[in-house]
Scaffold this motif. Structure first.
Motif, PDB file in Angstrom:
ATOM      1  N   CYS A  86       0.837  -1.204   0.180  1.00 14.52           N
ATOM      2  CA  CYS A  86      -0.056  -0.122  -0.077  1.00 14.52           C
ATOM      3  C   CYS A  86       0.925   0.901  -0.151  1.00 14.52           C
ATOM      4  O   CYS A  86       0.584   1.819  -0.453  1.00 14.52           O
ATOM      5  N   LEU A 100      -5.484  10.643  -5.513  1.00 14.51           N
ATOM      6  CA  LEU A 100      -6.800   9.929  -5.430  1.00 14.51           C
ATOM      7  C   LEU A 100      -6.319   9.088  -5.090  1.00 14.51           C
ATOM      8  O   LEU A 100      -6.129   8.234  -3.931  1.00 14.51           O
ATOM      9  N   VAL A 101      -5.747   8.338  -5.744  1.00 18.78           N
ATOM     10  CA  VAL A 101      -4.889   7.511  -5.821  1.00 18.78           C
ATOM     11  C   VAL A 101      -3.540   6.985  -4.595  1.00 18.78           C
ATOM     12  O   VAL A 101      -3.966   6.308  -3.411  1.00 18.78           O
ATOM     13  N   HIS A 103      -3.874   9.042  -2.521  1.00 18.91           N
ATOM     14  CA  HIS A 103      -4.676   8.942  -0.732  1.00 18.91           C
ATOM     15  C   HIS A 103      -5.576   7.330  -0.364  1.00 18.91           C
ATOM     16  O   HIS A 103      -5.344   7.821   1.081  1.00 18.91           O
ATOM     17  N   LEU A 104      -5.840   7.502  -1.376  1.00 16.01           N
ATOM     18  CA  LEU A 104      -6.150   5.937  -1.149  1.00 16.01           C
ATOM     19  C   LEU A 104      -5.846   4.964  -0.781  1.00 16.01           C
ATOM     20  O   LEU A 104      -6.451   4.256   0.689  1.00 16.01           O
TER      21      LEU A 104
END
Length: 141
Positions: A86, A100-101, A103-104
């Motif tokens: 991760c 966005l990815v 942060h996810l």
């Protein structure tokens, strides 16, 4: 001297705090390079079997290792593998400007670390469910 098959809980917590604080610092500063500390330490732990954060933290323990609550070394290796994946995807996403990815994936690690610090291990639950599924699948054959 044989190598311990467990990691003292304070060292596991130290690693969890480093992961959480690194993610938070990355979000606050927008500097993804901060993620490399926990990423490389945990990846090194998975690949080589020695996490530098835990190695350094061990120096600061005051009691004999056997007096601390033990955490299973193999379970921690599994958890570090998930965290490394991760963190790696998060770091790479930030480098590619895919915020966005990034942060996810970093949020998943931050949440898992926070919950683990509070006392529930999501990685342990995932591994248990995986082993249950493997067992049930083997029984059907």
């Amino acid at each position: 001297m044989s190598q311990l098959q467990f990691i003292p809980r304070p060292l596991v917590r130290l690693n969890q705090w480093i992961i959480l604080l690194s993610v938070l610092l990355t979000w606050i500063t927008a500097n993804a390079w901060v993620l490399l500390l926990p990423l490389m330490a945990n990846l090194w732990g998975v690949l080589v079997g020695v996490n530098p954060i835990i190695k350094v933290g061990k120096v600061f323990l005051r009691k004999p290792l056997s007096t601390y609550i033990p955490e299973d070394k193999q379970q921690q290796k599994f958890n570090s593998g998930i965290a490394s994946f991760c963190l790696g995807i998060g770091w790479l996403s930030y480098m590619l400007h895919w915020q966005l990815v990034g942060h996810l994936f970093t949020a998943m690690v931050a949440i898992a670390s926070s919950i683990a610090i509070a006392g529930f291990c999501i990685g342990c639950f995932v591994q248990f469910q995986w082993k249950q599924w493997q067992y049930k699948r083997a029984q059907k054959v």
